[in-house]
Design a protein around this motif. Structure first.
Motif, mmCIF file in Angstrom:
data_model
loop_
_atom_site.group_PDB
_atom_site.id
_atom_site.type_symbol
_atom_site.label_atom_id
_atom_site.label_comp_id
_atom_site.label_asym_id
_atom_site.label_seq_id
_atom_site.Cartn_x
_atom_site.Cartn_y
_atom_site.Cartn_z
ATOM 1 N N GLY A 36 -38.536 -15.980 26.653
ATOM 2 C CA GLY A 36 -37.328 -15.540 27.327
ATOM 3 C C GLY A 36 -36.479 -16.705 27.816
ATOM 4 O O GLY A 36 -35.258 -16.722 27.645
ATOM 5 N N LEU A 37 -37.126 -17.717 28.408
ATOM 6 C CA LEU A 37 -36.397 -18.891 28.881
ATOM 7 C C LEU A 37 -35.781 -19.674 27.721
ATOM 8 O O LEU A 37 -34.644 -20.150 27.807
ATOM 9 C CB LEU A 37 -37.334 -19.793 29.688
ATOM 10 N N LEU A 38 -36.532 -19.802 26.619
ATOM 11 C CA LEU A 38 -36.043 -20.541 25.461
ATOM 12 C C LEU A 38 -34.810 -19.874 24.872
ATOM 13 O O LEU A 38 -33.782 -20.532 24.623
ATOM 14 C CB LEU A 38 -37.151 -20.644 24.405
ATOM 15 N N VAL A 39 -34.880 -18.553 24.647
ATOM 16 C CA VAL A 39 -33.756 -17.838 24.036
ATOM 17 C C VAL A 39 -32.552 -17.825 24.978
ATOM 18 O O VAL A 39 -31.413 -18.066 24.554
ATOM 19 C CB VAL A 39 -34.184 -16.411 23.668
ATOM 20 N N ALA A 40 -32.791 -17.562 26.262
ATOM 21 C CA ALA A 40 -31.678 -17.483 27.210
ATOM 22 C C ALA A 40 -30.955 -18.817 27.351
ATOM 23 O O ALA A 40 -29.722 -18.867 27.417
ATOM 24 C CB ALA A 40 -32.193 -17.018 28.571
ATOM 25 N N ASN A 41 -31.718 -19.912 27.376
ATOM 26 C CA ASN A 41 -31.082 -21.219 27.551
ATOM 27 C C ASN A 41 -30.516 -21.775 26.252
ATOM 28 O O ASN A 41 -29.698 -22.702 26.290
ATOM 29 C CB ASN A 41 -32.095 -22.212 28.125
ATOM 30 N N THR A 42 -30.927 -21.220 25.118
ATOM 31 C CA THR A 42 -30.381 -21.661 23.833
ATOM 32 C C THR A 42 -29.091 -20.908 23.494
ATOM 33 O O THR A 42 -28.071 -21.509 23.154
ATOM 34 C CB THR A 42 -31.416 -21.460 22.710
ATOM 35 N N ILE A 43 -29.129 -19.579 23.584
ATOM 36 C CA ILE A 43 -27.957 -18.767 23.235
ATOM 37 C C ILE A 43 -26.974 -18.660 24.400
ATOM 38 O O ILE A 43 -25.759 -18.584 24.193
ATOM 39 C CB ILE A 43 -28.416 -17.366 22.777
ATOM 40 N N ARG A 44 -27.480 -18.654 25.622
ATOM 41 C CA ARG A 44 -26.662 -18.539 26.830
ATOM 42 C C ARG A 44 -25.717 -17.336 26.723
ATOM 43 O O ARG A 44 -24.482 -17.483 26.677
ATOM 44 C CB ARG A 44 -25.870 -19.824 27.073
ATOM 45 N N PRO A 45 -26.285 -16.118 26.682
ATOM 46 C CA PRO A 45 -25.444 -14.935 26.466
ATOM 47 C C PRO A 45 -24.479 -14.666 27.606
ATOM 48 O O PRO A 45 -23.471 -13.972 27.424
ATOM 49 C CB PRO A 45 -26.465 -13.796 26.333
ATOM 50 N N GLY A 46 -24.736 -15.189 28.799
ATOM 51 C CA GLY A 46 -23.847 -14.922 29.919
ATOM 52 C C GLY A 46 -22.532 -15.672 29.868
ATOM 53 O O GLY A 46 -21.593 -15.338 30.611
ATOM 54 N N ASP A 47 -22.432 -16.692 28.997
ATOM 55 C CA ASP A 47 -21.190 -17.482 28.950
ATOM 56 C C ASP A 47 -19.988 -16.659 28.522
ATOM 57 O O ASP A 47 -18.857 -16.933 28.937
ATOM 58 C CB ASP A 47 -21.371 -18.666 27.996
#
Length: 315
Positions: A102-113
């Motif tokens: 979860g941390l890897l995907v969230a920090n790679t794709i950064r969907p909140g941007d």
């Protein structure tokens, strides 16, 4: 109401969810584009209230279901120290890998941007900055211990309910093994828990049939009040979730292939119903009875092992 045609009866839950999602867009767009703003707001509030009612019923049944399932699993399953340690190892490592993915995907794709979320007010940001650093012992362990037997059920505190069920289940096992308490007394407690568990399963399966109605109401309410912008802004979030789920599924299947008699293909085929319900409802708690049935009836897992692994591990 008339019975649906045979073809419709055979549709899986995930199909009904997708149909409800698509149908919910229609009244939402009509209300937002054609109705006066006041009517659209009132209609959105009514639809949201309907969805909250159905999902609230699911949450209402979740906590007693977890409690009775864990209680029965601990009392009835024959668990050795070695098998208990293995269960804790599997639960701990699976959870750790899920967090890392979860941390890897969230920090790679950064969907909140690209979500264009509103900035919090200055007062809220200041309060967040002054909040003390998270202390696992103070903020998790101590807060998870129930202060009484009522609050965890009243507040839907899953961790507190699990702790209560584990303690009471271990106590009932000790009573049965010592023989100081008549076996009939312990059996009556276990029988009452089984009756409550079976009753909750019946009610939960009734609720499953109206989950698509909740999805329809949620989508219609969001579109009527805010348009399609919130759904479109979640596009990268949906991609991130699907990618993380695919990576986690790959880890599970690899672990099955290397350390279990259940082959990955057989597992996917046997667990398809549970996977569809979990994907549709986004609730592991609501999926527990379906998962248990798939493990016992389709995979051939012994009921004692399924009760401990699925209910305790899944909760």
């Amino acid at each position: 109401a008339p019975n649906p045609p045979p073809a419709a009866r055979g549709l899986p839950m995930v199909a009904w969810i997708l149909i409800a999602l698509g149908l919910g867009l229609v009244p939402g767009l009509i209300l937002r584009g054609a109705a006066p703003p006041a009517l659209a707001t009132e209609s959105a509030a009514a639809l949201k209230g309907l969805a909250s009612f159905i999902l609230g019923l699911l949450r209402l049944l979740a906590t007693p279901l977890i409690f009775t399932a864990i209680l029965m699993a601990l009392v009835k399953a024959e668990v050795s120290g070695r098998s208990g340690a293995r269960l804790l190892w599997f639960i701990g490592t699976n959870t750790l890998v899920a967090i890392l993915i979860g941390l890897l995907v969230a920090n790679t794709i950064r969907p909140g941007d690209d979500a264009n979320l509103p900035q919090p007010p200055a007062t809220a940001a200041a309060a967040l900055a002054e909040k003390p650093v998270f202390d696992p012992w103070r903020d998790f362990v101590l807060k998870s211990i129930p202060k009484n037997f009522i609050d965890p059920f009243r507040e839907n505190d899953t961790i507190g309910i699990i702790i209560l069920a584990l303690v009471l289940g271990a106590g009932l096992r000790a009573l049965r093994q010592r023989g100081a308490t008549p076996a009939a007394h312990v059996a009556s407690v276990v029988s009452a828990a089984e009756t409550v568990f079976e009753l909750l399963l019946v009610l939960l399966h009734w609720l499953f049939k109206v989950v698509p109605v909740a999805v329809f109401a949620v989508v219609a309410a969001v579109v009527a009040s805010q348009g399609l912008a919130p759904l479109l802004s979640m596009g990268w979030f949906v991609v991130s979730v699907l990618l993380a789920l695919a990576l986690q599924a790959g880890f599970y299947l690899l672990r099955l292939r290397r350390g279990s008699w259940v082959r990955p293909a057989h597992f996917l085929k046997s667990a398809s119903e549970a996977l569809a319900v979990a994907f549709s409802t986004a609730s592991s708690t609501a999926t527990l009875p379906v998962t248990y049935r798939c493990a016992v009836e389709k995979m051939g897992v012994r009921p004692a092992n399924a009760g401990l692994g699925v209910m305790v591990g899944g909760s």
